[in-house]
Enzyme design. Structure first.
Site, short mmCIF file in Angstrom:
data_model
loop_
_atom_site.label_atom_id
_atom_site.label_comp_id
_atom_site.label_asym_id
_atom_site.label_seq_id
_atom_site.Cartn_x
_atom_site.Cartn_y
_atom_site.Cartn_z
N CYS A 137 14.64 16.54 6.84
CA CYS A 137 15.55 17.77 7.38
C CYS A 137 15.06 18.33 8.29
O CYS A 137 13.76 18.18 8.65
CB CYS A 137 16.05 18.59 6.31
SG CYS A 137 14.28 19.45 5.55
N CYS B 283 11.76 20.00 7.63
CA CYS B 283 10.42 19.27 7.44
C CYS B 283 9.80 19.11 9.01
O CYS B 283 8.77 18.97 8.99
CB CYS B 283 11.12 17.66 7.04
SG CYS B 283 11.88 17.84 5.52
N ASP C 201 4.71 -4.20 -13.44
CA ASP C 201 3.16 -4.28 -13.67
C ASP C 201 3.03 -2.78 -14.22
O ASP C 201 4.09 -1.73 -14.03
CB ASP C 201 2.60 -4.54 -12.31
CG ASP C 201 1.11 -4.09 -12.48
OD1 ASP C 201 0.40 -4.30 -13.41
OD2 ASP C 201 0.75 -3.45 -11.62
N ASP D 92 1.77 -3.68 -7.80
CA ASP D 92 1.13 -3.40 -6.56
C ASP D 92 -0.09 -4.10 -6.37
O ASP D 92 -0.76 -3.80 -5.56
CB ASP D 92 1.08 -1.79 -6.77
CG ASP D 92 -0.13 -1.48 -7.79
OD1 ASP D 92 0.14 -2.09 -9.04
OD2 ASP D 92 -0.97 -0.49 -7.65
N ASP E 288 -1.09 -8.94 -9.09
CA ASP E 288 0.25 -9.15 -9.04
C ASP E 288 0.81 -10.00 -7.94
O ASP E 288 2.06 -10.55 -8.15
CB ASP E 288 1.16 -7.92 -9.03
CG ASP E 288 0.62 -6.91 -10.11
OD1 ASP E 288 0.64 -7.37 -11.29
OD2 ASP E 288 0.47 -5.72 -9.96
#
Lengths: 52, 727
Positions: B43, B46, B446, B626, B630
């Protein structure tokens, strides 16, 4: 019908002007951040004086 | 424009100036180069917050937020690092990631996108002008007037097509050279045929010219192509450019002197020093020093492991407390990090290439179009013997069947869907990821770093005596160990003032000790403070009186993890948790989140094997992970998601990157993907329906430029509007 001799060049000229304006905006990166610009216009940061 | 810029050199006639200017320019570009990704910016407030905060930092010259790409570009002095900026932004509540400006500069200037947009703009303006003239012809302009209008149209259309049609001509030429028939071959054929036949008709004073159709065809197709390009560029620009975590350099120790060298130069037997907080660059054996190492990214274990002389460490692990000297046992391609990467490569080559809906459509469509045009041409030639009429009909067929709406059908939906997902924090890296996401029926998670934040938090602090907490706060504040940092943050938040502890020193690999009054106090490993080890992650405090106390830790679930699991289950998906961590924490998290199907102690191969097994049973698996452990699983799943905090290799292996912290929109993402798939199919149906009506008209030779223009624009507009209905 003689009107056409004026109207056609005029319409072409107007279209051409629009095209030139578009190309100018594109060259100056006016389309980099459309979403940000739509929010920026609501900011009050530089309402009183222009950004230096 | 550059020629007008004032010369940096004082002497205008100086011929050597350009060289100096180039150096000055290079420097200007160099220190302008910090770019951060801002996943939560949304916005006007921000924008102001971020820009004001960053501009206030010393050394920062300017900061500009780009809300469309959710990133901020900062021009700053060379000594300002991304960490400073990220820290400052974190202080005001905006998580940020660094992006690699070197790679980014390619997309920042975005030549290809602007080029397409320019061609689109030219085609658009030409289309409007020609349409204006065409309306006069359609409404009955006669003889000389009609001819004049056709000539003006030709004068606008031919240069426009030569300029705006280039992307199609180039790609059609390339596909013909490779002996394939892509979508661009019928498109180019239609454009060329339509404009040449129209030019001929104009010369001959004929009734029908298709300039308007040819130019608007070009316009709509370019619009589709631009949308397609945009969604791809947005994905590429952020996903690939989150900076790599892999260390490119290592500190080599030779004859007592330290030199920083690229990893590629390390050989087996070299000695390497790794400072606390650093990542192991190679596989090796510790020869000097004691410390604790964090292996969570490789194995998923949350508990730091003690390392001393003789311990083996692997590349990618993080050294936590003390400096370590390693003897290299494997470097470069032989490290466990690279073996893991090889595992990913194998899994990726095994993944059958997914053909997107659009490709399948195009493959069936273009031969049909060519055959139909050819058939109508030869039939009309045979029946009437009139070459001019036959070519006219064939051109009309090509223009009407030209995949105008088809070219918009997919990009319009994908743009609208990925825009929606982007606002929810998902970045689509792969064009077909949306379609694959729509098919998912099983979701594998995970644990560490995915369902949890991967950062420990102390539990039940209120149960400890205040005096103990004050001592713990003092000791923990002196260490950079993650458990210590977690304790001191939690205690600071609870308002505990650290006790006065003197002579604090950190014993690498064991803990922190100091003197409180006349007693020695220690915070650290169980055996070192003299406590009996408890279950799970814990650190121990001995205050010199009474038994040592254990501080238990838990890994906080990622915000929205519970909601995401619940929503997925409500949507009828099978949810599975596969973790490399030990049984106790996995079981606890599984029961907290309501996952019945879980397995602990999974090695990377196990995870990939489980996913292959599920795929073998016919399940379409979404893998969310992550860690390095994995990556093989991510690559072998039907579609995969990894958080932005994930290791580089994991992000590269996955199709979608989750930019924010929150997991909750995951179920929403699958719903949007499903909806997008439905819209794509509807769009295909819509554009085919238009063809079913218009093609017979063209085949019997009744198509006029007016009908072609109507069919083309209405189908394109309906298809785009249908894409916008996506909720």
């Amino acid at each position: 019908m003689e009107m056409l001799a004026i109207l056609i060049p005029v319409s072409l000229l107007l279209g051409g002007l629009g095209l030139v304006a578009f190309l100018w905006a594109l060259k100056h990166r006016q389309y980099e951040d459309p979403e940000g610009d739509s929010h920026r216009i609501l900011k009050k940061d530089w309402d009183d004086r222009p950004k230096p | 424009m550059t020629s007008l810029a004032p010369s940096a050199s004082a002497c205008p006639a100086c011929v050597a100036a350009p060289a100096a200017e180039r150096i000055a320019e290079a420097r200007a570009v160099k220190d302008a180069g910090l770019v951060l990704s801002l996943p939560t910016a949304h916005c006007a407030v921000c924008i102001s917050d971020v820009e004001r905060t960053l501009s206030a930092l010393p050394g920062v010259r300017s900061a500009r937020v780009n809300l469309t790409l959710k990133r901020v570009s900062v021009a700053a002095a060379p000594e300002v690092t991304a960490e400073d900026l990220i820290g400052a932004l974190k202080g005001i509540g905006y998580p940020a990631h660094e992006l690699d400006p070197g790679l980014l500069s390619v997309t920042e200037t975005d030549k290809a996108g602007r080029d397409l947009l320019m061609r689109l703009g030219v085609a658009g303006f030409a289309m409007m002008n020609i349409m204006l003239l065409s309306v006069a012809v359609w409404s009955g302009a006669e003889a000389a007037t009609r001819d004049l209008f056709h000539w003006i149209s030709a004068a606008i259309a031919l240069p426009t097509l030569a300029f705006s049609g280039q992307p199609f001509f180039a790609s059609a030429f390339a596909s013909l050279k490779a002996r394939r028939l892509g979508m661009d071959v019928p498109i180019s054929l239609a454009l060329i045929l339509a404009s040449s036949i129209s030019l001929y008709e104009t010369f001959a004073g004929g009734h029908h010219a298709y300039f308007d159709a040819a130019v608007s065809l070009c316009f709509f197709l370019l619009a589709g192509r631009y949308l397609d390009y945009r969604s791809r560029a947005a994905a590429r620009s952020a996903a690939e450019e989150l900076t790599a975590l892999e260390v490119p350099r290592a500190t080599r120790v030779r004859d007592g002197a330290e030199t920083v060298v690229p990893i590629a130069e390390l050989a087996v037997g070299d000695l390497v020093r790794v400072r606390p907080g650093g990542r192991m660059p190679v596989d090796g054996v510790v020869t000097e020093g004691t410390s604790e190492i964090d292996r969570s990214l490789l194995t998923g274990e949350t508990l730091p492991v003690w390392a001393g002389e003789g311990s083996a460490v692997s590349a990618g692990e993080v050294n936590l407390t003390g400096p370590l000297t390693l003897r290299v046992t494997a470097a470069g391609r032989d490290t466990s990090l690279h073996r893991m990467a090889d595992l990913v490569a194998v899994a990726e080559s095994a993944r059958t290439r997914y053909t997107s809906l659009a490709d399948r459509m195009a493959r069936a469509y273009s031969p049909v179009v060519h055959l139909m045009a050819l058939a109508s041409f030869s039939t009309w030639l045979y029946l009437t013997g009139d070459l001019r009429l036959a070519v006219n009909v064939a051109a009309a067929v090509l223009i009407i069947t030209c995949p105008c709406a088809l070219a918009l059908a997919v990009p319009a939906v994908v743009t609208s869907a990925s825009g929606k997902l982007f606002r929810k924090g998902f970045l689509i890296k792969d064009g077909t990821a949306l379609e694959r996401l729509a098919e998912v029926d099983t979701v594998v998670f995970d644990k560490t770093g995915t369902l949890t934040l991967g950062a420990p938090e102390p539990v039940d602090l209120a149960a400890y005596p205040r005096a103990d907490l004050e001592i713990a706060a003092a000791l923990a504040g002196a260490s950079a160990h993650p458990l210590s940092r977690a304790i001191s943050t939690a205690l600071a938040e609870a308002g505990v003032v650290p006790a006065r502890v003197a002579d604090i020193r950190e014993v690498p690999g064991y803990g922190v000790e100091g003197r409180h009054g006349d007693r020695m106090v220690r915070l650290g490993r169980a055996e070192w403070v003299g406590a009996t080890p408890a279950d799970g992650t814990a650190t121990y405090l001995s205050t010199g009186e009474g038994a040592a106390r254990a501080f238990g830790f838990t890994d906080r679930p990622r915000p929205g993890a519970g909601a995401a699991v619940a929503a997925l289950k409500a949507a009828g998906k099978r949810v599975i948790l596969l973790s490399g961590d030990t049984e106790a924490p996995v079981a606890r998290l599984a029961s907290d989140l309501g996952i019945e199907d879980w397995q602990a102690g999974q090695r990377p191969e196990d995870k990939a094997a489980r996913i292959s097994a599920l795929t073998g049973e016919g399940a379409r698996v979404l893998m969310v992970g992550d860690g390095l452990n994995d990556t093989a699983a991510l690559a072998s799943a039907h579609v995969s998601i990894s958080p932005a905090s994930a290791l580089d290799a994991a992000r590269v292996a996955s199709d979608i990157v989750l930019l924010g912290q929150d997991l909750a929109p995951l179920a929403d993402a699958i719903r949007i993907a499903k909806q997008a798939r439905i819209r794509i199919k509807q769009n295909f149906a819509l554009s085919l329906a238009y063809n079913l009506v218009a093609v017979p008209v063209a085949l019997v030779g009744l198509a006029t430029p007016l009908i072609a223009a109507l069919a083309m624009s209405t189908s394109s507009v309906t298809v785009s509007l249908n894409a916008l209905r996506l909720k």
